[in-house]
Design an enzyme around this catalytic site. Structure first.
Site, PDB file in Angstrom:
ATOM      1  N   ASP A  18      17.492  52.140   3.809  1.00 59.22           N
ATOM      2  CA  ASP A  18      18.427  53.435   3.987  1.00 59.22           C
ATOM      3  C   ASP A  18      19.315  53.535   2.720  1.00 59.22           C
ATOM      4  OD1 ASP A  18      20.182  54.849   5.679  1.00 59.22           O
ATOM      5  OD2 ASP A  18      21.113  53.483   6.844  1.00 59.22           O
TER       6      ASP A  18
ATOM      7  N   SER B 203      13.052  48.159  11.367  1.00 58.38           N
ATOM      8  CA  SER B 203      13.659  46.980  12.031  1.00 58.38           C
ATOM      9  C   SER B 203      13.242  45.344  11.490  1.00 58.38           C
ATOM     10  CB  SER B 203      13.577  46.833  13.532  1.00 58.38           C
ATOM     11  OG  SER B 203      14.224  47.658  14.293  1.00 58.38           O
TER      12      SER B 203
END
Ligand code: AR6
Length: 302
Positions: A159, A248
């Site tokens: 991110d 994840s």
């Protein structure tokens, strides 16, 4: 032609899956039809398609009449053309915000259901899957996926890398996106599309993955939702290629092999319309080995 029929089948299913159960005002014709219609190669000569398929019925209004004739239609090209010309008619001539009325929606649902039925024997379409080791921010694909958090405004890991490389335009896009969301934040398993700022790709699809607890808190379903919803967002923009990081499996702690199996299974089960290539972009060489192994196991089974 076989390929076209398969695409039409896939698209009809996509439409029904996406819109059958939502109110008409949530049906957005703009974002998913245009390019796909062109790629299917149908004449977009507005108005004619529907007249040919259903003589004397140039408007969508008469649902009762349409219900009566829809079962008799057997010509896939004619029906597909009628649907696509009707789409063009609505998107070009509608001057209101609500592009699609309840009647129109019902018409589309009936027409797509018939189209799906007529094309059900088409061979299933699959995307090609590629595994690479690298930095996702450098990839020249239509869309890259960001393993985001529910705040959707950046963070660490991939991110952070994506935001750094894309520059402030991406952050501004994300701010706009968040302001438009009901709770001003995203939901785990959902996927949110923005433009891509300075990145070589066209879009970034932000998906908050599940934080892994013990596998008993819906984590597998939520992770599968991430992959599926990203594919849907990409299809809505008629993307042909998309790259995923290992969602994840970093800060959020999802066991890598389990996560890779879910990713592969979800992508292989998806019926694409525009998408042709999915890239698993692994940052660590060990992750790429996991993906390649699972993909090879599957080939051996076949
Ligand atoms: N290209 C491709 N993959 C990358 C890159 C890159 N440039 N950098 C890291 N990875 P993570 P999560 C891989 O932790 O587990 C963030 O703070 C990395 O090796 O980025 O979903 C968010 O804001 C790993 O395999 O994402 C959230 O708060 C994968 O990306 C939270 O972390 C995912 O690791 C999300 O956690």
């Amino acid at each position: 032609m076989k390929q076209d029929i398969a695409k039409i089948h896939s698209f009809a299913q996509f439409w029904l899956r996406e819109y059958q159960d939502v109110p008409p005002q949530q049906v957005c014709l703009e974002n998913c039809f245009g390019e796909i219609c062109f790629s299917l190669g149908f004449s977009m000569d507005c108005g004619h398609g529907i007249e040919e398929a259903f003589p004397g019925m140039s408007v969508l209004g008469n649902i009762t009449a349409f219900k009566q004739i829809i079962g008799d239609i057997t010509d896939v090209a004619l029906l597909a053309n009628a649907i696509f010309s009707q789409w063009r008619y609505i998107t070009h001539w509608s001057m209101t915000d609500s592009l699609i009325s309840a009647n129109n929606k019902e018409w589309f649902c009936l027409a797509f259901a018939r189209l799906a039925e007529l094309t059900k024997d088409a061979p299933p379409l699959h995307v090609s899957i590629e595994t690479i080791t690298g930095d996702i921010t450098t990839l020249d694909v239509d869309a890259i996926v960001n393993a985001a958090n529910c705040g959707l405004l950046g963070g660490g890991g991939v991110d952070g890398e994506i935001h750094r490389a894309a520059g402030k335009e991406l952050f501004e896009e994300c701010l706009k996106l968040v302001e438009g969301l009901p709770k001003h934040r995203g939901d785990t398993g959902q996927a949110y599309l923005t433009k891509a700022g300075q990145l070589p790709c066209k879009y970034v699809i932000h998906t908050p993955g599940p934080v892994y607890c013990d596998g008993q808190h819906d984590e597998p379903k939520l992770l599968a939702n991430c992959y599926e919803n990203c594919l849907r967002r990409a299809e809505e923009m008629a993307c042909t290629s998309i790259a995923f990081p290992c969602i994840s499996t970093g800060v959020y702690g999802y066991p890598k092999k389990e996560a890779a199996r879910i990713a592969i299974k979800t992508i292989q089960a998806f019926s694409p319309v525009s998408l042709q290539k999915v890239v698993f972009c692994c940052f660590e060489a060990g992750d790429a080995v996991i993906y390649k192994r699972i993909l090879n196991e599957k080939k051996e089974v076949i």
